[in-house]
Scaffold this motif. Structure first.
Motif, mmCIF file in Angstrom:
data_model
loop_
_atom_site.group_PDB
_atom_site.id
_atom_site.type_symbol
_atom_site.label_atom_id
_atom_site.label_comp_id
_atom_site.label_asym_id
_atom_site.label_seq_id
_atom_site.Cartn_x
_atom_site.Cartn_y
_atom_site.Cartn_z
ATOM 1 N N GLY A 63 67.129 45.082 35.658
ATOM 2 C CA GLY A 63 68.454 44.502 35.797
ATOM 3 C C GLY A 63 69.006 44.028 34.468
ATOM 4 N N ARG A 64 70.156 43.360 34.522
ATOM 5 C CA ARG A 64 70.851 42.955 33.299
ATOM 6 C C ARG A 64 70.210 41.746 32.638
ATOM 7 N N VAL A 65 69.980 40.672 33.393
ATOM 8 C CA VAL A 65 69.507 39.423 32.794
ATOM 9 C C VAL A 65 68.103 39.564 32.225
ATOM 10 N N TRP A 66 67.274 40.413 32.858
ATOM 11 C CA TRP A 66 65.876 40.550 32.436
ATOM 12 C C TRP A 66 65.622 41.873 31.712
ATOM 13 N N ARG A 67 66.651 42.529 31.248
ATOM 14 C CA ARG A 67 66.481 43.854 30.638
ATOM 15 C C ARG A 67 65.500 43.793 29.467
ATOM 16 N N THR A 68 64.868 44.916 29.188
ATOM 17 C CA THR A 68 63.732 44.933 28.269
ATOM 18 C C THR A 68 64.111 45.186 26.813
ATOM 19 N N ASP A 69 65.396 45.221 26.500
ATOM 20 C CA ASP A 69 65.779 45.403 25.095
ATOM 21 C C ASP A 69 66.337 44.125 24.477
ATOM 22 N N GLN A 70 66.122 42.980 25.144
ATOM 23 C CA GLN A 70 66.642 41.730 24.594
ATOM 24 C C GLN A 70 65.632 41.101 23.632
ATOM 25 N N ASP A 71 66.108 40.156 22.856
ATOM 26 C CA ASP A 71 65.256 39.518 21.855
ATOM 27 C C ASP A 71 64.251 38.574 22.502
ATOM 28 N N ASP A 72 63.143 38.354 21.796
ATOM 29 C CA ASP A 72 62.045 37.616 22.421
ATOM 30 C C ASP A 72 62.150 36.103 22.267
ATOM 31 N N TRP A 73 63.257 35.591 21.742
ATOM 32 C CA TRP A 73 63.383 34.134 21.671
ATOM 33 C C TRP A 73 64.062 33.571 22.934
ATOM 34 N N PHE A 74 64.514 34.438 23.815
ATOM 35 C CA PHE A 74 65.016 33.977 25.106
ATOM 36 C C PHE A 74 63.818 33.751 26.014
ATOM 37 N N THR A 75 63.665 32.530 26.503
ATOM 38 C CA THR A 75 62.420 32.127 27.166
ATOM 39 C C THR A 75 62.653 31.737 28.622
ATOM 40 N N MET A 76 61.675 32.015 29.466
ATOM 41 C CA MET A 76 61.688 31.549 30.842
ATOM 42 C C MET A 76 61.486 30.039 30.866
ATOM 43 N N ASN A 77 61.814 29.407 31.994
ATOM 44 C CA ASN A 77 61.559 27.974 32.098
ATOM 45 C C ASN A 77 60.593 27.659 33.247
ATOM 46 N N THR A 78 59.779 28.646 33.626
ATOM 47 C CA THR A 78 58.696 28.461 34.585
ATOM 48 C C THR A 78 57.424 29.014 33.962
ATOM 49 N N VAL A 79 56.316 28.285 34.079
ATOM 50 C CA VAL A 79 55.063 28.743 33.460
ATOM 51 C C VAL A 79 54.604 30.023 34.139
ATOM 52 N N ILE A 80 53.890 30.857 33.384
ATOM 53 C CA ILE A 80 53.608 32.217 33.843
ATOM 54 C C ILE A 80 52.679 32.260 35.051
ATOM 55 N N SER A 81 51.849 31.236 35.238
ATOM 56 C CA SER A 81 50.944 31.246 36.384
ATOM 57 C C SER A 81 51.676 30.994 37.693
ATOM 58 N N GLN A 82 52.915 30.513 37.631
ATOM 59 C CA GLN A 82 53.678 30.192 38.839
ATOM 60 C C GLN A 82 54.708 31.263 39.179
ATOM 61 N N VAL A 83 54.593 32.435 38.575
ATOM 62 C CA VAL A 83 55.581 33.489 38.756
ATOM 63 C C VAL A 83 54.900 34.760 39.259
ATOM 64 N N THR A 84 55.404 35.316 40.343
ATOM 65 C CA THR A 84 54.930 36.621 40.791
ATOM 66 C C THR A 84 56.050 37.359 41.499
ATOM 67 N N MET A 85 55.985 38.694 41.479
ATOM 68 C CA MET A 85 56.919 39.519 42.225
ATOM 69 C C MET A 85 56.237 40.235 43.381
ATOM 70 N N TYR A 86 54.954 40.010 43.558
ATOM 71 C CA TYR A 86 54.235 40.638 44.666
ATOM 72 C C TYR A 86 54.175 39.679 45.844
ATOM 73 N N SER A 87 54.247 40.230 47.038
ATOM 74 C CA SER A 87 54.222 39.392 48.236
ATOM 75 C C SER A 87 52.812 39.092 48.703
ATOM 76 N N GLY A 88 51.824 39.411 47.888
ATOM 77 C CA GLY A 88 50.444 39.057 48.163
ATOM 78 C C GLY A 88 49.658 39.042 46.868
ATOM 79 N N ASP A 89 48.614 38.246 46.828
ATOM 80 C CA ASP A 89 47.782 38.146 45.630
ATOM 81 C C ASP A 89 46.895 39.382 45.488
ATOM 82 N N PRO A 90 46.342 39.626 44.298
ATOM 83 C CA PRO A 90 45.394 40.733 44.131
ATOM 84 C C PRO A 90 44.232 40.598 45.113
ATOM 85 N N ASP A 91 43.747 41.724 45.627
ATOM 86 C CA ASP A 91 42.662 41.680 46.606
ATOM 87 C C ASP A 91 41.445 42.498 46.182
ATOM 88 N N GLY A 92 41.353 42.797 44.884
ATOM 89 C CA GLY A 92 40.229 43.575 44.385
ATOM 90 C C GLY A 92 40.522 45.054 44.275
#
Length: 664
Positions: A63-92
């Motif tokens: 998408g636009r806001v998260w596109r992969t050609d933007q500069d790396d000084w734009f930062t998320m405001n949620t720690v990475i361990s609290q973010v997922t896009m999967y509806s279930g955790d890894p199961d092996g």
């Protein structure tokens, strides 16, 4: 053609927008389609074919806001361990729809394999890294689709959406294939680009007639023209708004110009300029840059258990409103805020006791304190007995507006006061989100959002309360105190203020123009000598969704032709509030047309529906938690996969039970 019910032709679903909301629907479509294929195989049957068009105007998968050609000084405001896009955790097993890594786990594995710099679970990732994660999730979904599902990505803009001759929809695009047919359409279009309001038109007109000046309307900083052609080195630039997006603009004009931060021996930061920076003059109503988030101490699946602002408490409040002859709509200031403040107070004082006296004392105090709050008792003696008699209470308004009506004799006087407040905030943030009483309490504002939604969504508040108190008074305070940047961003701002690169004008900042000086004006009426003339003025606030101002050709066409309408909060006596948000039904969020008729095959999710629902800008879920983010996506996925000749109501009632984590 859409509407033809032969089992031999695919069911066609179009998803417009492939940011987090669009990808979340795609992921749940994949999970449910896989389950459908397995069920068909058990019956010895073939599953019905499905074709999905995933459409994005900027980058399919990110998408636009998260596109992969933007500069790396734009930062998320949620720690990475609290973010997922999967509806279930890894199961092996391998990553796939329904079972995949969180952002933190993905970054950890990528660092191990590719030798990249690792991030800890409580670190913050650049937004571009999240965009890359989104693309990886998208590619994983594509590679995992069952044989009966065809996915066709389209990089283009949908310009019109109209009903087909028989049924279904025709989508026009500004690129090949130019015309698509679909049985069902999901609108997940994300942040809008709005037409200028009165103030913005005035600024743009001034800039157009005044050589050497530039005015930039609010947008994602990654999409703003912040180069030296617009904001020259050494020039003065005003920034309107010092919330989260301010930091993105600030970094674009400093680190983005070659400046660097260095750590002194005492641990504080110093900024080393490149010489290409402008002089930044920033301001806002509060005059306070958004404070830092506390150092994270919470596990990804942490869940605050509400004790006061609960579903039952809201239902009792609604019942009381009805008994008094009302509609059941709540007054936020009277019915909701007191309960929310009790949640904040309780966490604040219990944390104080736990840190000073240990968990056993905290548990005993918590029980007594909760009883006192519920009974409405004076807590003075209780707090004194716990050693908290001299601990100042949490005052959200004072924290968000620390300068009040104070006046300052000079910009230097204000600067000293500001730096003191920033230092106090950083010290509180360092204590953490579990061990720091203040930041633990303020984190409740984030943790309690789902219950606030129960009070607010779908016209849950009286119209005058919704606009007069909730939007104008509570939300600015809530956003300032609960959605802050990482601590190091505030430390960087502090270094820039110390170094004279950034100047905060003061509370009640005014922005205007000066024809004689040939520039924009930034000044605080509470700070003597704060008036500054600047060559460029940047609005560092993300635009509020508003159907009437959205410049998207698709949004304008849908509104003009009556396929959608803005949500109106009806009040007692027929009084209503037109919100500007896209009206949808409750789950699974069918779009409502101009006649008030829900469209069973057209859905909308996320930011366009803001005002109908609250806080729709959420861009992920949390590992191990059945979040509303996933339940929303799953509800749409289930309904969109229903047979073409099936009544809509047959699936709507089953949504909650089939959603990830059940009906929680």
């Amino acid at each position: 053609m859409p509407g033809h019910t032969s089992a031999s032709r695919p069911l066609v679903i179009a998803i417009v927008g492939s940011g987090p909301r669009g990808i979340s629907v795609l992921e749940r479509l994949a999970v449910r389609a896989t389950a459908e294929a397995e069920a068909a195989a058990e019956r010895g049957a073939e599953p019905r074919p499905v074709r999905i068009h995933l459409i994005d105007a900027t980058e399919v998968g990110a998408g636009r806001v998260w596109r992969t050609d933007q500069d790396d000084w734009f930062t998320m405001n949620t720690v990475i361990s609290q973010v997922t896009m999967y509806s279930g955790d890894p199961d092996g097993g391998p990553a796939r729809p329904g079972a995949g890594p969180s952002l933190g786990q993905w970054i950890e594995e990528r660092a191990r394999v590719a030798g990249e710099e690792p991030l800890g679970p409580d670190d913050y990732a650049p937004r571009v890294r999240y965009g890359e994660y989104l693309v990886d999730v998208y590619e994983t979904i594509v590679s995992s689709l069952p044989a009966h599902v065809e996915l066709l990505p389209v990089c283009g803009r949908v310009t019109t959406l109209r009903t087909g001759a028989d049924s279904g929809y025709l989508l026009s695009l500004d690129t090949a294939p130019h015309l698509l047919e679909a049985d069902r359409v999901v609108l997940a279009t994300g942040h809008p680009v709005n037409a200028p309001d009165d103030f913005e038109r005035e600024m743009l007109e001034f800039s157009a007639r005044t050589p050497g000046t530039h005015y930039l309307c609010g947008d994602s900083a990654a999409d703003m023209p912040l180069g030296e052609d617009t904001v020259p080195a050494g020039a003065a630039v005003g920034i309107r708004g010092i919330g989260l997006s301010f930091y993105d603009v600030m970094l674009s004009l400093t680190v983005g110009r070659g400046g660097t931060f260095h750590t002194r021996e005492d641990g504080t930061l110093r900024y080393r300029p490149s010489g290409r920076e402008p002089h930044i003059v920033a301001g806002s109503r509060s005059g306070l840059p958004i404070p830092a988030r506390g150092r994270n101490q919470k596990e990804p699946d942490f869940s605050h258990k509400a004790q006061f602002l609960t579903k039952d408490a809201l239902e009792r409040a609604r019942a009381a409103r009805r008994a008094a002859g009302g509609t059941g709509q709540l007054d936020f200031a009277q019915d909701v805020l007191p309960l929310l403040l009790q949640e904040v107070d309780h966490v604040y004082y219990v944390t104080h006791v736990r840190i000073s006296q240990g968990p056993a004392a905290a548990e005993e105090f918590a029980a007594r304190h909760a009883r006192a709050l519920r009974a409405g008792e004076d807590r003075t003696a209780l707090l004194a007995a716990a050693g908290l008699g001299n601990v100042p209470p949490v005052d959200l308004d004072a924290l968000a507006r620390p300068f009040g009506d104070d006046t300052f004799g000079s910009p230097e006087d204000f600067r000293r006061r500001l730096l003191k407040i920033m230092d106090e905030d950083l010290a509180a943030a360092e204590l953490g989100t579990l061990d720091g009483p203040l930041k633990s309490a303020l984190d409740v504002l984030r943790d309690i959002r789902n219950v606030v939604r129960l009070a607010v969504d779908f016209g849950g508040l009286l119209p005058e309360s919704h606009t007069g108190f909730f939007h104008r008074r509570f939300l600015p305070v809530n956003a300032l105190l609960s959605a802050g940047p990482p601590m190091y961003r505030v430390e960087q701002l502090r270094a820039l203020i110390e170094g004279g690169v950034v100047e905060v004008a003061g509370p009640g900042t005014r922005f205007g123009t000066d024809e004689e000086a040939g520039g924009f004006v930034v000044e605080s009426p509470q700070v003597a000598g704060s008036r500054r003339t600047v060559q460029a003025l940047v609005d560092a606030r993300i635009p509020t969704p508003d159907l009437y101002r959205d410049t998207s050709p698709l949004s304008r066409q849908l509104l003009e032709e009556g396929l959608v309408r803005t949500y109106v909060i009806e009040g007692p006596g027929g009084n209503g509030l037109t919100t500007g948000g896209l009206e949808v039904t409750d789950s699974p969020f069918h779009v409502v047309d101009t006649h008030g008729v829900p469209q069973p095959d057209l859905y909308a999710l996320g930011i366009p529906t803001e005002h109908t629902r609250w806080f729709t800008q959420v861009g992920s879920s949390r590992p191990g938690v059945s979040t509303l983010f996933y339940r929303d996506a799953d509800a749409i996925a289930q309904d969109a996969l229903r047979p073409l000749d099936a009544p809509v109501g047959e699936t709507v009632g089953a949504v909650a039970a089939a959603a990830p984590g059940g009906a929680a």
